[in-house]
Write an enzyme that holds these catalytic residues in place. Structure first.
Site, PDB file in Angstrom:
ATOM      1  N   GLY A 144       0.627  -1.063  -0.566  1.00 16.55           N
ATOM      2  CA  GLY A 144      -0.106   0.329   0.355  1.00 16.55           C
ATOM      3  C   GLY A 144       0.681   1.604   0.112  1.00 16.55           C
TER       4      GLY A 144
ATOM      5  CG  MET B  90       4.953  19.131  10.762  1.00 17.46           C
ATOM      6  SD  MET B  90       6.173  20.746  11.454  1.00 17.46           S
ATOM      7  CE  MET B  90       6.929  20.140  12.816  1.00 17.46           C
TER       8      MET B  90
ATOM      9  CD  GLU C  52      -1.852  23.626  10.170  1.00 24.07           C
ATOM     10  OE1 GLU C  52      -2.961  23.899   9.781  1.00 24.07           O
ATOM     11  OE2 GLU C  52      -1.094  22.766   9.893  1.00 24.07           O
TER      12      GLU C  52
ATOM     13  N   GLY D  64      -3.614  16.826   4.540  1.00 26.42           N
ATOM     14  CA  GLY D  64      -3.891  15.441   4.891  1.00 26.42           C
ATOM     15  C   GLY D  64      -4.527  14.796   4.076  1.00 26.42           C
TER      16      GLY D  64
ATOM     17  CG  ASP E 293      -4.752   5.747   6.079  1.00 30.44           C
ATOM     18  OD1 ASP E 293      -4.616   5.148   7.376  1.00 30.44           O
ATOM     19  OD2 ASP E 293      -4.038   5.660   5.481  1.00 30.44           O
TER      20      ASP E 293
ATOM     21  CG  HIS F  97      23.322   6.504  34.117  1.00 26.65           C
ATOM     22  ND1 HIS F  97      23.356   7.987  33.474  1.00 26.65           N
ATOM     23  CD2 HIS F  97      25.230   6.404  34.376  1.00 26.65           C
ATOM     24  CE1 HIS F  97      25.044   8.431  33.341  1.00 26.65           C
ATOM     25  NE2 HIS F  97      25.459   8.259  33.835  1.00 26.65           N
TER      26      HIS F  97
END
Length: 465
Positions: free
Chosen positions: A40, A185, A202, A270, A310, A444
């Site tokens: 897709g 973006m 935007e 979009g 979607d 860490h």
């Protein structure tokens, strides 16, 4: 070849092919219909190849700052065609891999365009002929495509959709990007890092309107610091392509207008669902806007017909589509212990520089529920690993229910946050509280220590800031 199946899936994207595999695993006779390419939009024109392009942009950024680490690179040559070729090679390799998975799971692959012609029946057109098929369950996974705006339509030359933006023959000198969702973006960041003069527009009041306002504001600061021109609360009212440029009219919220001339425009405003000409009207399948209406189990209002990914509406994300595919199939197959998708727990990732990732509610949305809210933050300037790698621009933000300790949302901006957000996703899935996260050991030195510090900060127990 059989023309009768238990399950037929229309569309071979990340929702469709995963649904087909899960159905086959459960012993259902399964077929997958795909008109063009397995994988897709996501695999062929979206998620995967864009990341290959963005990796090239990351290399460009690294080379530009190599001196910070004692390296002198000298003159650097760049070939955009070679980078594009790399992205296409990656997509082709993965598409071939999906074909292998179809064979491995004994899924019948049908090439062509499918259309519903009745309950439990469809036709597939290919090479000028039409074949009839039947299935007890038909899953629609036809995806979405770029959404056009009034007066702004891609022409494949001066005005690009993301299809053309991913395969440029050469780099434009200047570019205007319409829309600051993930696509806008990412392309803004990509092209700027490759040396293009970028303007980002935007229509709403903040970049990345779906993200937490604090993250969006910080992203804007960094974009403008990089030299990207940002215009929010501004819409593009007209574009006028010419032989060598595009003249764009920008209209601000106060009605004032500005004219900008660029070499290319990318429309990233979009997507809209692919619901046309697949037989929905004839069967009375309900839609809302350009998307198919479904319930919590991906069922449409017509028995035996389902929609995922979607085409079933936002968030339009590959991982949401795949998850819906599994839920849909397991529910129709009667698998015990299946849970519907919680839309508030779908993580979102944007692979610009800096990366943005989030899951759950924004701070504003959490406060709007009326619940007591505790917010914690950790600036990456307090993170040793971020400082050591030379990329400490960003922060982690956590939003908790102050009474119960429930993690309502988490928002991250900075290096590799798209690889870290799943830690908060797991915490939500396992219903971990702030106390549980505070008691968790974070290795860490890692960037993920900032996640821990943001949790502690929300509890009033920050140790390193």
């Amino acid at each position: 070849m059989s023309t009768s199946f238990d399950v037929m899936v229309i569309g071979g994207g990340p929702g469709g092919y995963v649904a087909a595999i899960r159905a086959a695993q459960l012993g259902l006779r399964t077929a997958l219909v795909e008109e063009r390419h397995l994988g897709g939009i996501c695999l062929n024109w979206g998620c995967i190849p864009t990341k290959a392009l963005l990796q090239g942009a990351e290399v460009a950024h690294t080379l530009a700052h190599a001196g910070d680490f004692g390296f002198s690179t000298g003159a650097v040559n760049f070939d955009i065609k070679r980078l594009v070729r790399h992205s296409r090679e990656v997509a082709e390799r993965l598409s071939g891999g999906i074909g292998y998975l179809m064979d491995k799971n004994n899924i019948t692959l049908v090439d062509g365009r499918a259309r519903l012609v009745g309950k439990g029946s469809l036709s597939v057109e290919a090479d000028g002929r039409s074949l009839a098929y039947r299935a007890d369950h038909i899953i629609l996974a036809t995806g979405a495509r770029p959404r056009a705006l009034p007066g702004v339509a891609p022409d494949g030359d001066r005005v690009w959709s993301y299809f053309e933006a991913m395969v440029p023959e050469s780099l434009p000198e200047s570019l205007l990007v319409i829309g600051s969702g993930a696509i806008g973006m990412e392309f803004s960041s990509l092209y700027h890092d490759l040396g293009v003069d970028v303007t980002l527009v935007e229509a709403l009041g903040q970049l990345m309107p779906q993200e937490d306002a604090e993250v969006s504001g910080f992203a804007r600061q960094l974009y403008e610091r990089r030299g990207i021109k940002v215009r929010t609360a501004t819409r593009v009212s007209a574009v006028r392509p010419d032989s060598d440029c595009v003249t764009c009219t920008l209209q601000a919220a106060d009605g004032s207008e500005q004219t900008v001339t660029v070499e290319r425009v990318i429309l990233a405003a979009g997507v809209q669902g692919n619901i046309e000409d697949i037989g929905l009207e004839e069967l009375g399948v309900q839609t809302e806007g350009s998307f198919i209406s479904t319930d919590a189990w991906c069922r449409t209002n017509v028995a035996g017909i389902y929609a995922i990914g979607d085409v079933a509406g936002p968030p339009c994300l590959a991982h949401k589509a795949s998850h819906e595919g599994v839920i849909c199939v397991e529910k129709l197959a009667g698998v015990a212990g299946v849970y519907p998708l919680d839309g508030e727990r779908v993580p979102g990732c944007t692979y610009c520089r800096p990366q943005v990732a989030s899951v759950g509610l924004t701070e504003a949305a959490a406060r709007a529920t009326g619940r007591p809210v505790a917010v914690g933050r950790c600036n990456l300037q307090a993170n040793g690993k971020a400082l050591a790698t030379g990329d400490a621009s960003g922060f982690v933000k956590t939003v908790f229910d102050a009474a119960s300790g429930e993690l309502l949302g988490a928002h991250m901006i900075g290096p590799d946050v798209t690889e870290q957000i799943q830690g908060f996703g797991l915490a939500q899935s396992l219903e971990a509280t702030d106390a549980d996260l505070a008691a968790t050991l974070f290795a860490h030195p890692t960037l993920s220590e900032a996640m821990h510090e943001a949790v502690l900060d929300a509890m009033g127990r920050a140790l390193h800031q």
